[in-house]
Motif scaffolding. Structure first.
Motif, mmCIF file in Angstrom:
data_model
loop_
_atom_site.group_PDB
_atom_site.id
_atom_site.type_symbol
_atom_site.label_atom_id
_atom_site.label_comp_id
_atom_site.label_asym_id
_atom_site.label_seq_id
_atom_site.Cartn_x
_atom_site.Cartn_y
_atom_site.Cartn_z
ATOM 1 N N ILE A 128 1.055 -1.002 -0.025
ATOM 2 C CA ILE A 128 0.562 -0.242 -0.149
ATOM 3 C C ILE A 128 0.923 1.582 -0.344
ATOM 4 N N ASP A 129 0.420 1.943 -0.633
ATOM 5 C CA ASP A 129 1.571 3.532 -1.135
ATOM 6 C C ASP A 129 0.111 4.827 0.044
ATOM 7 N N PHE A 130 0.552 4.596 1.161
ATOM 8 C CA PHE A 130 -0.044 6.012 1.932
ATOM 9 C C PHE A 130 -0.223 7.084 2.068
ATOM 10 N N LEU A 131 1.054 7.856 0.611
ATOM 11 C CA LEU A 131 1.188 8.285 0.251
ATOM 12 C C LEU A 131 1.509 8.567 -1.566
ATOM 13 N N GLU A 138 12.594 16.961 1.369
ATOM 14 C CA GLU A 138 12.020 18.380 1.243
ATOM 15 C C GLU A 138 11.677 19.136 2.460
ATOM 16 N N LYS A 139 10.501 18.549 2.861
ATOM 17 C CA LYS A 139 9.912 18.945 4.501
ATOM 18 C C LYS A 139 10.375 19.300 5.612
ATOM 19 N N LYS A 140 11.557 18.241 5.586
ATOM 20 C CA LYS A 140 12.479 18.580 6.266
ATOM 21 C C LYS A 140 13.902 19.917 6.119
ATOM 22 N N ARG A 141 14.125 20.161 4.454
ATOM 23 C CA ARG A 141 14.679 21.611 4.432
ATOM 24 C C ARG A 141 13.425 22.696 5.366
ATOM 25 N N GLU A 142 11.929 22.366 4.015
ATOM 26 C CA GLU A 142 11.259 22.990 4.680
ATOM 27 C C GLU A 142 11.318 24.026 6.394
ATOM 28 N N ASN A 143 11.255 22.881 6.846
ATOM 29 C CA ASN A 143 10.386 23.003 8.652
ATOM 30 C C ASN A 143 11.027 22.151 8.743
ATOM 31 N N PRO A 144 12.642 22.007 9.391
ATOM 32 C CA PRO A 144 13.448 21.583 10.276
ATOM 33 C C PRO A 144 12.647 20.811 12.334
ATOM 34 N N ARG A 145 11.901 21.762 11.882
ATOM 35 C CA ARG A 145 11.422 21.325 13.003
ATOM 36 C C ARG A 145 9.754 20.211 13.117
ATOM 37 N N ALA A 146 9.410 20.300 12.038
ATOM 38 C CA ALA A 146 7.910 19.336 11.885
ATOM 39 C C ALA A 146 8.014 18.103 12.210
ATOM 40 N N THR A 147 7.078 17.027 12.372
ATOM 41 C CA THR A 147 7.590 15.253 12.721
ATOM 42 C C THR A 147 6.294 14.847 11.662
ATOM 43 N N LEU A 148 7.290 13.410 11.862
ATOM 44 C CA LEU A 148 6.492 12.467 10.435
ATOM 45 C C LEU A 148 5.039 12.304 11.137
ATOM 46 N N LEU A 164 3.407 15.961 9.879
ATOM 47 C CA LEU A 164 2.707 15.475 8.750
ATOM 48 C C LEU A 164 2.255 14.821 7.999
ATOM 49 N N LEU A 165 2.075 13.258 9.150
ATOM 50 C CA LEU A 165 1.418 12.397 8.401
ATOM 51 C C LEU A 165 -0.637 13.036 9.066
ATOM 52 N N ARG A 166 -0.263 13.351 9.654
ATOM 53 C CA ARG A 166 -1.607 13.753 10.556
ATOM 54 C C ARG A 166 -2.724 15.075 9.371
ATOM 55 N N GLU A 167 -1.338 15.079 8.712
ATOM 56 C CA GLU A 167 -2.364 16.343 7.459
ATOM 57 C C GLU A 167 -3.006 15.529 6.539
ATOM 58 N N ALA A 168 -1.999 14.392 5.897
ATOM 59 C CA ALA A 168 -2.856 13.597 4.681
ATOM 60 C C ALA A 168 -3.341 12.997 5.320
ATOM 61 N N LEU A 169 -3.178 11.766 6.685
ATOM 62 C CA LEU A 169 -3.839 11.055 6.873
ATOM 63 C C LEU A 169 -5.472 11.050 7.668
ATOM 64 N N PRO A 170 -6.093 9.715 8.477
ATOM 65 C CA PRO A 170 -6.826 10.807 9.289
ATOM 66 C C PRO A 170 -5.918 10.186 10.941
ATOM 67 N N ASP A 171 -5.916 10.829 11.824
ATOM 68 C CA ASP A 171 -5.332 10.802 12.762
ATOM 69 C C ASP A 171 -4.940 9.838 13.378
ATOM 70 N N ARG A 172 -5.243 8.583 13.887
ATOM 71 C CA ARG A 172 -5.212 7.155 14.106
ATOM 72 C C ARG A 172 -4.100 6.679 13.115
ATOM 73 N N LEU A 173 -4.308 6.568 12.105
ATOM 74 C CA LEU A 173 -3.902 5.843 11.051
ATOM 75 C C LEU A 173 -2.706 6.562 11.118
ATOM 76 N N ALA A 174 -2.112 7.661 10.761
ATOM 77 C CA ALA A 174 -0.394 8.342 10.885
ATOM 78 C C ALA A 174 -0.010 8.019 12.029
ATOM 79 N N ASP A 175 -0.368 8.465 13.273
ATOM 80 C CA ASP A 175 -0.329 7.500 14.359
ATOM 81 C C ASP A 175 0.019 6.187 14.754
#
Length: 391
Positions: free
Chosen positions: A254-257, A267-277, A280-291
């Motif tokens: 399964i390709d989740f993204l 690219e996300k690391k360069r744009e916002n090094p303080r972000a976490t995986l 980022l996943l919670r922006e694209a996927l349901p929270d429970r799945l991202a977690d």
């Protein structure tokens, strides 16, 4: 004894009623025998009760068979547009959902009523609660014992479907008949069916009810639709589609993204090094799945503190997450049956047996299985017309 029928059709489902209507309107004397109390029971529950009656994109590439060329003739001669013209001729309102799927605006009952009206035009007799106990063939005629009464016909059409959804009365009777007449049967198995998970993957059952748009792949065949996590494993359109290509022991990837693109995490690391995986996943996927995905990957730190190698590995895993189903939910939950009466036994033009003149097989009873989304109904219509026009 009553005058012999031109044809007895076993099964008042989609294929059986379509074939009966075509033959009846050609002046043939046709009897349809249905063991249930009413015709078209599977039609009535299809598409959430609105009947996904065809798919405008239906073509040979959307079907699975031991002979991938077999369905070409029937599908070319009776197309989705042909069936749509019939639907519109009866004033049945319809709408297109995603990926070419056509549904009734109202009820699936409209499709059954339309088919019965077509049968009535051809003076077809439809007999329900018919208990067929024996079928014999002698001197060019078929004798069917139904509810204790012998009925004679010059042709017999097997349209009893496969064993999927047994609570609707589905059985493997088509295969019994085929074997009785010496026809080969490709081993039937559940298709368009949810897959079950075990072992460490049981953890995903905790997010039962969560779905997301993904690309699912089994045996190099991919579908971009929604996947749904259930209390038993994996379901949703993407999973039902790949289940037809999956074999026990195979992984499902399964390709989740699917819109992520290569290198998106760096690219996300360069744009916002303080972000976490996780963020980022919670922006694209349901929270429970991202977690749960982050928990499995084990990358909780801020992206700026994570090595590029770890981010590449996380990105690759998210794009090719490998599940290992331990089985499926079987015929009870399968929408259709794969396998069936071997196409090697039948004429692709008429659906008639090559070795038993007058014996035909159509619809789900045959080793032709469509994708999810109206394709199996189109095969029912097309194969029914092929036989009905030949009877």
């Amino acid at each position: 004894m009553t005058e012999p029928y031109d044809a007895i059709i076993l099964g008042a489902g989609a294929a059986g009623l379509m074939g009966a209507a075509r033959a009846g309107q050609r002046g043939k004397r046709v009897l349809v025998l249905e063991k249930s109390e009413k015709p078209g029971k599977k039609i009535l529950i299809s598409g959430g009760g609105r009947c996904n009656f065809t798919n405008i994109h239906a073509g040979p590439a959307n079907y699975i068979s031991a002979n991938p060329h077999f369905a070409k003739s029937a599908l070319a001669r009776y197309t989705p547009r042909d069936f749509l013209e019939l639907v519109e001729g009866y004033g049945i309102a319809w709408h297109e959902k995603t990926l070419g799927q056509l549904f009734c605006d109202g009820s699936a009952q409209q499709i059954t009523d339309m088919l019965l009206a077509e049968c009535a035009q051809g003076a077809v007799e439809v007999r329900c609660n018919a208990d067929v106990t024996a079928v014999e063939h002698d001197a060019g005629r078929f004798a069917v014992m139904a509810s204790g009464q012998p009925i004679i016909a010059t042709s017999l059409v097997i349209a009893t479907g496969g064993p999927s959804i047994p609570k609707m009365g589905a059985t493997g009777y088509a295969y019994e008949l085929a074997r009785q007449f010496g026809l080969k049967v490709v081993e039937p198995r559940p298709a368009l069916v949810p897959l079950t998970l075990g072992g460490e993957e049981v953890l995903f059952r905790e997010i039962s009810g969560v779905s997301a748009p993904v690309i699912a792949t089994a045996n190099k065949t991919s579908f971009a639709e929604a996947a749904l996590f259930t209390h038993r494993g994996l379901s949703g359109p993407a999973i039902l589609q790949v289940s037809s290509y999956w074999r026990p022991g195979d992984p499902v990837e399964i390709d989740f993204l699917p819109d992520g693109g290569e290198g998106w995490l760096l690219e996300k690391k360069r744009e916002n090094p303080r972000a976490t995986l996780k963020s980022l996943l919670r922006e694209a996927l349901p929270d429970r799945l991202a977690d749960i995905l982050v928990e499995k990957i084990g990358l909780e730190t801020e992206l700026g503190n994570a090595p590029d190698k770890a981010l590449r590995a996380a990105e690759q895993r998210l794009s090719r997450w490998s599940f290992h189903p331990n089985g499926s939910e079987g015929f009870a939950k399968a929408e259709v049956t794969m396998g069936g009466i071997s196409t090697a036994e039948l004429s692709s033009k008429t659906m008639e047996s090559k070795r038993i003149p007058g014996l035909y097989a159509i619809g789900e009873a045959v080793d032709v299985t469509g994708w999810l989304g109206g394709y199996n109904f189109q095969w029912a219509w097309a194969s029914g017309v092929a036989a009905g026009d030949a009877l």
